[in-house]
Motif scaffolding. Structure first.
Motif, PDB file in Angstrom:
ATOM      1  N   THR A  21       5.698 -11.609   8.628  1.00 56.35           N
ATOM      2  CA  THR A  21       4.352 -11.087   8.408  1.00 56.35           C
ATOM      3  C   THR A  21       4.119 -10.787   6.942  1.00 56.35           C
ATOM      4  O   THR A  21       4.985 -10.243   6.252  1.00 56.35           O
ATOM      5  N   ARG A  22       2.953 -11.147   6.467  1.00 59.14           N
ATOM      6  CA  ARG A  22       2.543 -10.846   5.094  1.00 59.14           C
ATOM      7  C   ARG A  22       1.877  -9.471   5.077  1.00 59.14           C
ATOM      8  O   ARG A  22       0.981  -9.189   5.871  1.00 59.14           O
ATOM      9  N   TYR A  23       2.325  -8.591   4.174  1.00 57.16           N
ATOM     10  CA  TYR A  23       1.755  -7.259   4.049  1.00 57.16           C
ATOM     11  C   TYR A  23       1.116  -7.064   2.677  1.00 57.16           C
ATOM     12  O   TYR A  23       1.544  -7.661   1.684  1.00 57.16           O
ATOM     13  N   VAL A  24       0.097  -6.211   2.657  1.00 51.04           N
ATOM     14  CA  VAL A  24      -0.484  -5.716   1.413  1.00 51.04           C
ATOM     15  C   VAL A  24      -0.041  -4.264   1.282  1.00 51.04           C
ATOM     16  O   VAL A  24       0.105  -3.550   2.283  1.00 51.04           O
ATOM     17  N   TYR A  25       0.161  -3.810   0.040  1.00 49.99           N
ATOM     18  CA  TYR A  25       0.795  -2.522  -0.203  1.00 49.99           C
ATOM     19  C   TYR A  25      -0.092  -1.585  -1.036  1.00 49.99           C
ATOM     20  O   TYR A  25      -0.914  -2.045  -1.834  1.00 49.99           O
ATOM     21  N   LEU A  26       0.116  -0.296  -0.823  1.00 55.62           N
ATOM     22  CA  LEU A  26      -0.430   0.714  -1.722  1.00 55.62           C
ATOM     23  C   LEU A  26       0.653   1.004  -2.752  1.00 55.62           C
ATOM     24  O   LEU A  26       1.795   1.319  -2.388  1.00 55.62           O
ATOM     25  N   ALA A  27       0.311   0.890  -4.032  1.00 55.89           N
ATOM     26  CA  ALA A  27       1.312   1.011  -5.093  1.00 55.89           C
ATOM     27  C   ALA A  27       0.947   2.096  -6.090  1.00 55.89           C
ATOM     28  O   ALA A  27      -0.238   2.327  -6.369  1.00 55.89           O
ATOM     29  N   MET A  28       1.973   2.752  -6.622  1.00 53.11           N
ATOM     30  CA  MET A  28       1.788   3.710  -7.711  1.00 53.11           C
ATOM     31  C   MET A  28       3.083   3.790  -8.504  1.00 53.11           C
ATOM     32  O   MET A  28       4.155   3.431  -8.008  1.00 53.11           O
ATOM     33  N   ARG A  29       2.987   4.236  -9.737  1.00 55.01           N
ATOM     34  CA  ARG A  29       4.188   4.364 -10.556  1.00 55.01           C
ATOM     35  C   ARG A  29       5.004   5.562 -10.081  1.00 55.01           C
ATOM     36  O   ARG A  29       4.457   6.640  -9.859  1.00 55.01           O
ATOM     37  N   LYS A  30       6.300   5.360  -9.910  1.00 57.93           N
ATOM     38  CA  LYS A  30       7.179   6.440  -9.486  1.00 57.93           C
ATOM     39  C   LYS A  30       7.158   7.551 -10.535  1.00 57.93           C
ATOM     40  O   LYS A  30       7.224   7.303 -11.733  1.00 57.93           O
ATOM     41  N   GLY A  31       7.048   8.763 -10.069  1.00 55.25           N
ATOM     42  CA  GLY A  31       7.052   9.904 -10.977  1.00 55.25           C
ATOM     43  C   GLY A  31       5.690  10.288 -11.505  1.00 55.25           C
ATOM     44  O   GLY A  31       5.554  11.324 -12.172  1.00 55.25           O
ATOM     45  N   ARG A  32       4.673   9.492 -11.249  1.00 52.79           N
ATOM     46  CA  ARG A  32       3.332   9.830 -11.736  1.00 52.79           C
ATOM     47  C   ARG A  32       2.780  11.009 -10.942  1.00 52.79           C
ATOM     48  O   ARG A  32       2.872  11.048  -9.713  1.00 52.79           O
ATOM     49  N   VAL A  33       2.205  11.967 -11.644  1.00 54.48           N
ATOM     50  CA  VAL A  33       1.579  13.114 -11.002  1.00 54.48           C
ATOM     51  C   VAL A  33       0.109  12.794 -10.778  1.00 54.48           C
ATOM     52  O   VAL A  33      -0.643  12.619 -11.737  1.00 54.48           O
ATOM     53  N   LEU A  34      -0.297  12.696  -9.534  1.00 56.34           N
ATOM     54  CA  LEU A  34      -1.680  12.401  -9.203  1.00 56.34           C
ATOM     55  C   LEU A  34      -2.507  13.675  -9.158  1.00 56.34           C
ATOM     56  O   LEU A  34      -2.001  14.756  -8.855  1.00 56.34           O
ATOM     57  N   SER A  35      -3.790  13.542  -9.442  1.00 58.83           N
ATOM     58  CA  SER A  35      -4.692  14.673  -9.246  1.00 58.83           C
ATOM     59  C   SER A  35      -4.755  14.979  -7.750  1.00 58.83           C
ATOM     60  O   SER A  35      -4.359  14.152  -6.908  1.00 58.83           O
ATOM     61  N   ALA A  36      -5.267  16.152  -7.409  1.00 61.87           N
ATOM     62  CA  ALA A  36      -5.343  16.530  -5.994  1.00 61.87           C
ATOM     63  C   ALA A  36      -6.189  15.540  -5.210  1.00 61.87           C
ATOM     64  O   ALA A  36      -5.868  15.189  -4.070  1.00 61.87           O
ATOM     65  N   THR A  37      -7.276  15.059  -5.826  1.00 60.29           N
ATOM     66  CA  THR A  37      -8.160  14.115  -5.136  1.00 60.29           C
ATOM     67  C   THR A  37      -7.479  12.768  -4.956  1.00 60.29           C
ATOM     68  O   THR A  37      -7.568  12.144  -3.888  1.00 60.29           O
TER      69      THR A  37
END
Length: 300
Positions: A266-282
């Motif tokens: 199965t082909r998947y699409v992913y949610l990606a972010m840089r490891k260690g990045r601090v995201l805003s609450a939103t």
């Protein structure tokens, strides 16, 4: 050495072109050249070498770059943490996504998230592109989150599978394979015809290459494209056939869509972010929303 010099060095390392780097930094080229020269003078090494009209990063520069990226990243994380502590967190989310996600997936996600209580003020900044480019920008902290393919060798990025994506074979309506009137096809039966392929920038390309490899098939590639609608347009004029995601555009284009018999994993699409990045609450809330709700939004 100052922070501005480090930002300038990082951007020039990414662009390897003074004019392009200066333009993206909204400064003049002489200002950038002077800042880099002063940094090289202080460090006692050449960070860049001329290569025609461009520049290339030297071995000294390559050794220095990871330290600069880590320092800038930590400072950005610190700034986000202070915003969170002070309650001065903006509701802006920088989201990047591959082209196939812009038609239905991203609009449905945005609609679902902003309809939640207290999320009406969320403001999104969008960027589209191929996975390779998106991931590089993620590593440079240009985006908070991205919806893209998985790059297995990218250890700096956290990939979370969120959507399965069906791949189909697409031909023009008057193509010999279409005139057979069959709903499904073995890839081996399509090997006599030229293929339109995604470029190497596309995260889908390795997946499609793997499909052919597992079946011991070698397609004849007539051209490479980066974007899905361009692929559909070329297929519709019988320039070639293609394997691509089953996107809504196919329903109203002059093409024939066939299921692939035994397509493999199965082909998947992913949610990606840089490891260690601090995201805003939103942004953090949006990340959790995407992970939790992708299975309930009927995304295809």
């Amino acid at each position: 050495m100052n922070l501005k010099q480090l930002y300038y060095f990082k951007r020039l390392a990414e662009k390897e072109h003074y004019t392009a780097a200066a333009t993206s930094l909204f400064i003049t080229q002489p200002s950038l050249s002077h800042a880099i020269a002063e940094l090289e003078k202080e460090l006692g090494v050449m960070l860049f070498a001329k290569q025609g009209r461009n520049v290339r990063i030297t071995e000294y520069g390559k050794q220095f770059l990871p330290y600069v990226e880590k320092a800038i990243s930590e400072l950005e994380n610190g700034r986000e943490e202070l915003k969170r502590m002070s309650g001065d967190t903006l509701d802006n989310i920088n989201l990047a996504f591959i082209y196939t996600m812009g038609e239905r997936v991203v609009p449905q996600l945005i609609e679902g998230f902003t309809q939640q209580p207290g999320r009406q003020n969320a403001v999104f900044s969008f960027s589209q592109g191929a996975t390779q480019s998106i991931v590089q920008e993620l590593k440079a902290d240009k985006f908070d989150l991205a919806i893209c393919s998985n790059l297995v060798d990218e250890t700096e990025i956290e990939f979370t599978p969120i959507i399965s994506q069906e791949l189909v074979l697409v031909t023009s309506r008057n193509h010999p394979l279409a005139l057979r009137g069959e709903q499904s096809i073995e890839l081996a039966d399509a090997m006599d015809y030229p293929f339109i392929f995604f470029s190497e920038k596309s995260g889908l390309r390795p997946f499609i290459d793997k499909i052919f490899s597992q079946k011991n098939l070698t397609p004849k590639v007539v051209c490479y494209v980066e974007e899905d609608t361009a692929m559909v347009g070329l297929v519709s004029i019988n320039y070639g056939i293609a394997i691509m995601p089953r996107i809504t555009t196919l329903d109203y284009s002059n093409v024939q869509v066939m299921n692939i018999t035994n397509p493999g994993e199965t082909r998947y699409v992913y949610l990606a972010m840089r490891k260690g990045r601090v995201l805003s609450a939103t942004a953090q809330a949006f990340k959790q929303f995407v992970i939790q709700h992708c299975n309930t939004l009927a995304l295809k």
